[in-house]
Write an enzyme that holds these catalytic residues in place. Sequence first.
Site, PDB file in Angstrom:
ATOM      1  N   HIS A  64       0.935  -1.032   0.033  1.00  0.00           N
ATOM      2  CA  HIS A  64      -0.082   0.154   0.051  1.00  0.00           C
ATOM      3  C   HIS A  64       1.074   1.240  -0.132  1.00  0.00           C
ATOM      4  CE1 HIS A  64       0.872  -0.286   4.265  1.00  0.00           C
ATOM      5  NE2 HIS A  64       0.555   0.946   4.468  1.00  0.00           N
ATOM      6  N   LYS A  93       3.193  -2.119  11.942  1.00  0.00           N
ATOM      7  CA  LYS A  93       4.156  -1.231  12.981  1.00  0.00           C
ATOM      8  C   LYS A  93       4.226   0.085  12.254  1.00  0.00           C
ATOM      9  CE  LYS A  93       7.161  -3.758  14.868  1.00  0.00           C
ATOM     10  NZ  LYS A  93       8.192  -4.673  14.812  1.00  0.00           N
ATOM     11  N   ASP A  98       3.414   5.637  12.018  1.00  0.00           N
ATOM     12  CA  ASP A  98       3.142   6.917  10.979  1.00  0.00           C
ATOM     13  C   ASP A  98       4.617   6.855  10.002  1.00  0.00           C
ATOM     14  OD1 ASP A  98       1.795   8.420   9.600  1.00  0.00           O
ATOM     15  OD2 ASP A  98       2.233  10.199  10.724  1.00  0.00           O
ATOM     16  N   LYS A 105       9.822  -8.601   5.431  1.00  0.00           N
ATOM     17  CA  LYS A 105      10.716  -9.490   6.177  1.00  0.00           C
ATOM     18  C   LYS A 105      11.549 -10.223   5.215  1.00  0.00           C
ATOM     19  CE  LYS A 105      11.919  -9.486  10.525  1.00  0.00           C
ATOM     20  NZ  LYS A 105      11.842  -8.029  11.501  1.00  0.00           N
TER      21      LYS A 105
END
Length: 470
Positions: A64, A93, A98, A105
């Site tokens: 996103h 996270k 923000d 990962k």
Amino acid sequence: MPERRFFADVGRYFDRAAAFVNYPPGLLAQVRHCNSIYRFDFPVRRRDGNIEVVRAWRAEHSHHKLPVKGGIRYSPLVDEDEVMALAALMTYKCAIVDVPYGGAKGAVCIDTRQHAEEEIERVTRRYAYELISKNFMGPAVDVPAPDLGTGAREMAWIADTYQAVRGDQIDALGCVTGKPLSQGGIAGRGEATGRGLFYVLREVCTDTEEMARRGLSTGLDGKRIAVQGLGKVGYWVAQLCYEAGARIVAIADISGTVTDPRGIAPDALREHVAATGGVAGFPGGAVHDSPAAALEADCDVLIPAAVESQLRADNASRVQARIVLEGANGPTTPEADAIFQAAGVLVIPDVYANAGGVIVSYFEWLKNLSHVRFGRLERRYQERADNRLLDVIESATGTTLSSDDRGRIVTPISELTVVNSGLEETMISAYHRIRETMRTVNGVDDLRTAAFHLAIDRVAEAYVQRGVFP
Ligand code: NAD
């Protein structure tokens, strides 16, 4: 230990929070799913001439926002499920604090203790080359960082490999974070996750309501803390809490646990472990063989900062701490989490609490893209402006400040002070956003659900704004 499906567990936390948001099921499914996974095997020549085939992954959980971001883990126990779970946690996270990234990962299935440095270097460079060639790495695409079993050394090899392949890209150094300072790294990255945890705990301990509910006094001073893990995260949070007046009553690493109700100096223990290879023989405390002993120590605050699934249904009820501050990713299973909620233990969740590393990685990436270190432009300007202000005050009041007083007020900006203040601001403001969500969303009464709620909201909104979902 029973087999754990880590990605499914993260999904359970997600679903618990998703029950309180108002988005179409398709959009929620898009936020929850892992977008892409690259799994590959490659050969590595050992020092003895033999060839070993190594398995590796990179999972990009959510696109996103680009680039995606997340650490690289070297562990013999890692599997695809774990990599997907850790990538998902990174998405949430980054949204919570923000930081404008999707989550990712990476992992390589090796036991670094069984490999010489030159072998680890070969593995790292080959792993990086695979990611670059499949467009799973780059400053605008996917930016790795250190995690369990990796550090600045590995990040330097990765940056060097990237520059060898794509050296003509002006932003090439932004391909990875957690690099040594001399190779495009940033001051304060090494301790960032531990420092972020320290800021969180210090802030939580000022919360009179939360402390009173747990029968604890406010303030960090005198708090009894147990830490599992003495690596990049565990050492730094322990050391900073110790320096702030807390008593570190237990510390574990993989070789065992040291307990001492009078307090342990983390730096002394770290030196002992570096010199001897383990905690055994550390003077001034009791040494236990089990690294899990720290979890059940008599303390106010427990900081699991080693590996996942340490707090489970079979041991959660023996935890004596009133606050669990999750330094590791996924240290608490949903079953243990439920036991803590029922017992009134305050759990500060990984998905927020250990975000210090990615926050300072974000600053490092910005530094690499802007090609200038923080504080360079304004340092002398700021110093002169401060001195001018003091000159005016002195002449208006007829007083003369001592050079000591002047020195306390006119403090030159350094990269480290800028980084630490940005980290502190980000951690503390995110805590208050999470608390606010907990107070205002009917039915949400724990920090983990509130943090996931905030994350889902932000990721879903990003999709809506891109016009993907009407
Ligand atoms: P590290 O490799 O630097 O240190 C790990 C420590 O844990 C070592 O002291 C090791 O001895 C100990 N350990 C390993 N297995 C153990 C066990 N079974 N019991 C007790 N101790 C054990 O790793 P790190 O970077 O400090 O990461 C620790 C945790 O924090 C991981 O879950 C990681 O995903 C998470 N984390 C790390 C960062 C970061 O910036 N490094 C950021 C966010 C989260």
